[in-house]
Design a protein around this motif. Structure first.
Motif, short mmCIF file in Angstrom:
data_model
loop_
_atom_site.label_atom_id
_atom_site.label_comp_id
_atom_site.label_asym_id
_atom_site.label_seq_id
_atom_site.Cartn_x
_atom_site.Cartn_y
_atom_site.Cartn_z
N HIS A 217 0.84 -1.20 0.00
CA HIS A 217 0.00 0.00 0.00
C HIS A 217 0.87 1.25 0.00
N VAL A 238 -5.02 -1.19 -2.15
CA VAL A 238 -4.96 0.21 -2.56
C VAL A 238 -6.32 0.89 -2.61
N ASP A 307 -7.63 -4.60 -7.03
CA ASP A 307 -6.62 -3.68 -6.50
C ASP A 307 -5.30 -3.80 -7.24
#
Length: 350
Positions: A217, A238, A307
């Motif tokens: 992240h 994310v 993601d």
């Protein structure tokens, strides 16, 4: 204060067994698995007790690296009570004792960086191949909410031996030796900004960032803002991972709750409010990213495919899903690293 929560320890063996046997013999892991009957009590049959007993046997025999691995599992998955924090301290002690025998250059030091209007200190590890020139690039590297810089030593060691760069290893805010800091989007990113600034002073000025799981992240953040010259996002949450009402598997709700700084298991509403701030949509809507490699296992139970796939079509961005494997492609990790290592080398050389 950290908190404990209801957790079946056998569930952790189900998910983490492949990771456990990367650093310890399968027969030793199997013996601990058979002995563990409860998660939190520090007594025979307890998770921390049985893993610590294995670690102590290795330490007594002078097998400090194996002791550090076993103490690493003793403090897993969160520093939720005093016995877990003791196991972390013993892991660090054994790791430092093992370091003279590492096949890489290794240095442990403490850095002071800015944090939320003040300063904070945190231990970092610097690792490099023995013959690496002083003017090599530097790569920040870190794990997630429950696997930290010392736990992943074998991975970092192999990367340091093959990548012509110096690794700067650290724990995310809210985890490991940075657990005194709550994991927040701004505070966690500010600490990493300080590490990037330091990294630019100790090599040739080129800096990469390799983040795994929640570490991914933060490497997505540094990649999307262009703060680093190369960003690898391996299994990083994310956007959709932080959607309202999303559940957690394998005890991750308590792990994340502790990292976020709660003193008791958060309600769904409390957790949703805290996690909403991590959504990287504002950065994804911009066109400021540097070179990025975004990769994950196709069958991840923690981070949805979206993601990873959300990065498709971005400038200077390569996206790859490894088939038939889960979070961070752990069961096909060699395949993932076969993509990551040459990409980092080539990108940091340009």
């Amino acid at each position: 204060m950290p908190f404990t929560w209801p957790l079946d320890p056998q569930d952790l063996f189900v998910e983490r067994y492949p990771q456990m046997t990367l650093g310890l013999p399968a027969d030793e892991v199997d013996a601990v698995r058979a002995a563990v009957t409860e998660m939190w009590p520090d007594r025979p049959g307890g998770w921390v007790y049985e893993w610590s007993a294995l670690a102590a046997r290795h330490a007594a025999a002078g097998r400090h690296r194996s002791a550090a691995q076993a103490y690493g599992w003793a403090k897993f998955p969160s520093l939720a009570d005093e016995s877990k924090r003791t196991a972390l301290a013993r892991q660090v002690e054994q790791y430092v004792l093992a370091s003279p025998d590492f096949p890489v250059e290794f240095e442990r030091r403490t850095l002071t960086v800015a944090h939320r209007g003040g300063e904070t200190t945190l231990p970092i590890h610097l690792m490099a191949a023995p013959d690496l020139p002083a003017d090599a690039p530097v790569v920040l590297a870190g794990g997630g909410v429950d696997s930290w810089k010392t736990d992943l030593h074998g991975m970092w060691e192999q990367l340091a031996l093959t990548l012509p760069a110096r690794l700067l290893l650290f724990d995310l805010a809210g985890t490991g030796e940075s657990a005194h800091l709550p994991m927040t989007p701004d505070g966690g990113a500010e600490v990493i900004d300080g590490l990037i600034a330091f990294a630019r002073t100790i090599g040739n000025g080129r800096v990469g960032h390799f983040g795994i799981s929640m570490g991914g992240h933060y490497s997505a953040r540094t990649g999307l803002t262009g703060a680093v010259d190369a960003s690898v996002v391996l299994g990083g949450p994310v956007r959709h991972s932080f959607a309202r009402g999303r559940g957690f598997a394998f005890g991750m709700d308590g792990i994340v709750g502790n990292a976020l700084g709660f003193d008791a298991m958060p309600t769904t509403a409390e957790r949703d409010r805290a996690l909403a701030a991590f959504d990287l949509r504002p950065l994804l809507d911009r066109d400021t990213n540097g070179p990025m490699l975004v990769i994950n296992g196709a069958d991840d139970v923690h981070v949805p495919q979206s993601d990873t796939l959300i990065f498709q079509g971005r400038r200077d961005t390569r996206v790859h899903l490894v088939p038939d494997t889960g979070h961070c492609a752990i069961s096909r990790f060699d395949e993932a690293m076969a993509l990551i290592t040459p990409w980092l080398e080539a990108t940091l050389a340009t």
